[in-house]
Write an enzyme that holds these catalytic residues in place. Structure first.
Site, PDB file in Angstrom:
ATOM      1  N   HIS A 199      59.418 -10.532 -10.407  1.00 30.87           N
ATOM      2  CA  HIS A 199      59.549 -10.056  -9.025  1.00 30.87           C
ATOM      3  C   HIS A 199      58.237  -9.512  -8.419  1.00 30.87           C
ATOM      4  CE1 HIS A 199      63.006  -8.511  -6.267  1.00 30.87           C
ATOM      5  NE2 HIS A 199      61.945  -8.788  -5.548  1.00 30.87           N
ATOM      6  N   TYR A 210      68.687  -6.279  -6.419  1.00 27.34           N
ATOM      7  CA  TYR A 210      69.529  -6.262  -5.215  1.00 27.34           C
ATOM      8  C   TYR A 210      70.938  -5.734  -5.521  1.00 27.34           C
ATOM      9  CZ  TYR A 210      65.937  -9.478  -3.339  1.00 27.34           C
ATOM     10  OH  TYR A 210      64.756 -10.066  -2.951  1.00 27.34           O
ATOM     11  N   ASP A 266      69.129 -16.929  -2.732  1.00 27.03           N
ATOM     12  CA  ASP A 266      68.093 -16.096  -3.353  1.00 27.03           C
ATOM     13  C   ASP A 266      68.643 -14.694  -3.619  1.00 27.03           C
ATOM     14  OD1 ASP A 266      65.027 -15.811  -3.851  1.00 27.03           O
ATOM     15  OD2 ASP A 266      65.585 -14.021  -2.727  1.00 27.03           O
ATOM     16  N   LYS A 298      65.652 -12.777 -10.047  1.00 29.56           N
ATOM     17  CA  LYS A 298      64.319 -12.246 -10.373  1.00 29.56           C
ATOM     18  C   LYS A 298      64.410 -11.092 -11.364  1.00 29.56           C
ATOM     19  CE  LYS A 298      63.371 -13.057  -5.484  1.00 29.56           C
ATOM     20  NZ  LYS A 298      64.505 -12.523  -4.729  1.00 29.56           N
TER      21      LYS A 298
HETATM   22  P1  NDP Z   1      64.453 -11.473   7.163  1.00 29.45           P
HETATM   23  O1  NDP Z   1      63.127 -11.771   7.714  1.00 29.45           O
HETATM   24  O2  NDP Z   1      65.307 -12.579   6.644  1.00 29.45           O
HETATM   25  O3  NDP Z   1      65.245 -10.671   8.278  1.00 29.45           O
HETATM   26  C1  NDP Z   1      66.529 -10.169   8.085  1.00 29.45           C
HETATM   27  C2  NDP Z   1      66.858  -9.312   9.300  1.00 29.45           C
HETATM   28  O4  NDP Z   1      66.911 -10.123  10.466  1.00 29.45           O
HETATM   29  C3  NDP Z   1      68.201  -8.648   9.178  1.00 29.45           C
HETATM   30  O5  NDP Z   1      68.092  -7.392   9.798  1.00 29.45           O
HETATM   31  C4  NDP Z   1      69.127  -9.561   9.981  1.00 29.45           C
HETATM   32  O6  NDP Z   1      70.189  -8.803  10.502  1.00 29.45           O
HETATM   33  C5  NDP Z   1      68.199 -10.049  11.066  1.00 29.45           C
HETATM   34  N1  NDP Z   1      68.527 -11.427  11.523  1.00 29.45           N
HETATM   35  C6  NDP Z   1      68.843 -12.493  10.770  1.00 29.45           C
HETATM   36  N2  NDP Z   1      69.050 -13.592  11.527  1.00 29.45           N
HETATM   37  C7  NDP Z   1      68.858 -13.192  12.805  1.00 29.45           C
HETATM   38  C8  NDP Z   1      68.947 -13.879  14.042  1.00 29.45           C
HETATM   39  N3  NDP Z   1      69.252 -15.172  14.113  1.00 29.45           N
HETATM   40  N4  NDP Z   1      68.705 -13.174  15.176  1.00 29.45           N
HETATM   41  C9  NDP Z   1      68.395 -11.848  15.109  1.00 29.45           C
HETATM   42  N5  NDP Z   1      68.288 -11.154  13.965  1.00 29.45           N
HETATM   43  C10 NDP Z   1      68.525 -11.821  12.817  1.00 29.45           C
HETATM   44  O7  NDP Z   1      64.244 -10.311   6.068  1.00 29.45           O
HETATM   45  P2  NDP Z   1      64.467 -10.059   4.518  1.00 29.45           P
HETATM   46  O8  NDP Z   1      63.488  -9.006   4.166  1.00 29.45           O
HETATM   47  O9  NDP Z   1      65.882  -9.871   4.210  1.00 29.45           O
HETATM   48  O10 NDP Z   1      63.952 -11.398   3.796  1.00 29.45           O
HETATM   49  C11 NDP Z   1      64.783 -12.500   3.526  1.00 29.45           C
HETATM   50  C12 NDP Z   1      65.061 -12.644   2.033  1.00 29.45           C
HETATM   51  O11 NDP Z   1      63.846 -12.772   1.289  1.00 29.45           O
HETATM   52  C13 NDP Z   1      65.719 -11.413   1.407  1.00 29.45           C
HETATM   53  O12 NDP Z   1      67.062 -11.283   1.773  1.00 29.45           O
HETATM   54  C14 NDP Z   1      65.458 -11.668  -0.055  1.00 29.45           C
HETATM   55  O13 NDP Z   1      66.350 -12.651  -0.550  1.00 29.45           O
HETATM   56  C15 NDP Z   1      64.019 -12.199  -0.005  1.00 29.45           C
HETATM   57  N6  NDP Z   1      63.037 -11.094  -0.186  1.00 29.45           N
HETATM   58  C16 NDP Z   1      62.246 -11.109  -1.322  1.00 29.45           C
HETATM   59  C17 NDP Z   1      61.305 -10.141  -1.557  1.00 29.45           C
HETATM   60  C18 NDP Z   1      60.477 -10.213  -2.775  1.00 29.45           C
HETATM   61  O14 NDP Z   1      59.803  -9.215  -3.105  1.00 29.45           O
HETATM   62  N7  NDP Z   1      60.468 -11.309  -3.485  1.00 29.45           N
HETATM   63  C19 NDP Z   1      61.100  -9.014  -0.607  1.00 29.45           C
HETATM   64  C20 NDP Z   1      61.920  -9.111   0.583  1.00 29.45           C
HETATM   65  C21 NDP Z   1      62.843 -10.120   0.761  1.00 29.45           C
HETATM   66  P3  NDP Z   1      71.730  -9.157  10.222  1.00 29.45           P
HETATM   67  O15 NDP Z   1      71.907  -9.278   8.739  1.00 29.45           O
HETATM   68  O16 NDP Z   1      72.459  -8.000  10.818  1.00 29.45           O
HETATM   69  O17 NDP Z   1      71.989 -10.457  10.933  1.00 29.45           O
END
Ligand code: NDP
Length: 280
Positions: free
Chosen positions: A107, A49, A44, A74
């Site tokens: 988006h 981004y 995604d 998006k």
């Molecule tokens: P997530 O809920 O996926 O959380 C990501 C965070 O959690 C990061 O800080 C990551 O840190 C941490 N993390 C990941 N795996 C673990 C684990 N196993 N244990 C502990 N911490 C963990 O958040 P996002 O907001 O990034 O959402 C996911 C995806 O959704 C986005 O990347 C994007 O592709 C999409 N998105 C879409 C939106 C929209 O408007 N359509 C808005 C927001 C997101 P680290 O990387 O350091 O591991």
């Protein structure tokens, strides 16, 4: 990889890899390759981004055939209108180094620049998506952050039904109305921020449930989305997390645990912006 069928028959993997905030080019290439090596077949991204080029490069370097990977991007809020959308889509495609994308989403429903006539603009924009879909450049079309009324506003003026809505979903946030509406209109839901951006992972109930299933809190959150028939898109840049977030197909949450987790949505609520009042 398990899949879900969209209303046009296209199969979408039950879990995707999120790439928001992975901005550094080399890191994004490396992380996408790692995700694909770990078994993800659904990536995604989004124009905003700033990593479409790196995502495309990671896919090329993975050597996995393009048709085995489901790629979503998006359209950002600064672009609306028929011609503008077609032009911007072609730019995404060229940044991704691809000749089609699997899923293209609008988006956000109400960009600040189009607040006064966003309904009309969304219709023109969606018609461009329909055109690109019919030309085979997009395999499935949809929206993101659209509430029931935003989809209803589109519905009477479009000819190809919305296939996907990507929304915020995690233990702290359950948008009952949008979820019910999409499910009853054959719109597949995707969960963004399925880990609550990491915030929810220290929640006592999540930790207790994780212990009970011998899983991590993140795996419980990912599974919680899947058990609600919503496709999670967890993001991580850390190899062990990328791998473990995918290890969720050897268990299923019991009804009582799903209900316990859902109760957490009364505590914190939404982390992201309100789709009707986004400031961008
Ligand atoms: P997530 O809920 O996926 O959380 C990501 C965070 O959690 C990061 O800080 C990551 O840190 C941490 N993390 C990941 N795996 C673990 C684990 N196993 N244990 C502990 N911490 C963990 O958040 P996002 O907001 O990034 O959402 C996911 C995806 O959704 C986005 O990347 C994007 O592709 C999409 N998105 C879409 C939106 C929209 O408007 N359509 C808005 C927001 C997101 P680290 O990387 O350091 O591991």
């Amino acid at each position: 990889m398990n899949t879900v069928k969209l209303n046009n028959g296209i199969l979408i993997p039950t879990i995707g890899f999120g790439t928001w905030k992975i901005e550094n080019y080399d890191l994004a290439v490396k992380t996408v390759k790692l995700a694909l090596k770990s078994g993800y077949r659904h990536i995604d991204t989004a124009a905003i981004y700033g990593n479409e080029e790196a995502v495309g490069q990671g896919i090329i370097e993975s050597k996995i055939p393009r048709n085995e990977i489901f790629v979503t991007t998006k359209l950002w809020n600064s672009i609306r209108g028929y011609d503008e959308t077609i032009e911007e889509f072609e730019e995404s495609l060229s940044r991704l180094q691809m000749d089609y994308v699997d899923l293209y989403l609008i988006h956000w429903p109400v960009p600040i620049d189009f607040k006064n006539d966003y309904q009309k603009k969304n219709i023109e924009t969606y018609r461009a998506l329909e055109k690109l879909y019919c030309a085979g450049k997009i395999k499935a079309i949809g929206v993101s952050n659209f509430l029931k009324h935003h989809i209803e506003e589109l519905k009477s003026d479009i000819s190809i039904p919305v296939m996907v809505n990507q929304i915020e979903f995690h233990p702290y946030y359950f948008d009952q109305e949008t979820i019910e509406y999409c499910k009853s209109n054959e719109i597949v839901l995707e969960a963004y921020s399925p880990l609550g951006r990491g915030k929810v992972l220290n929640e006592k109930i999540i930790k207790e449930i994780a212990e009970k299933y011998s899983k991590t809190p993140a795996q419980i959150c990912v599974r919680y989305a899947i058990d609600n028939d919503i496709i999670p898109l967890p993001k991580s840049i850390k190899e062990e997390r990328i791998i473990s977030n995918l290890e969720v197909f050897d268990f299923k949450l019991a009804e009582q645990d799903i209900n316990q987790i859902k109760k957490l949505s009364h505590l914190e609520g939404k982390i992201g912006s309100n789709p009707d009042n986004a400031s961008f």
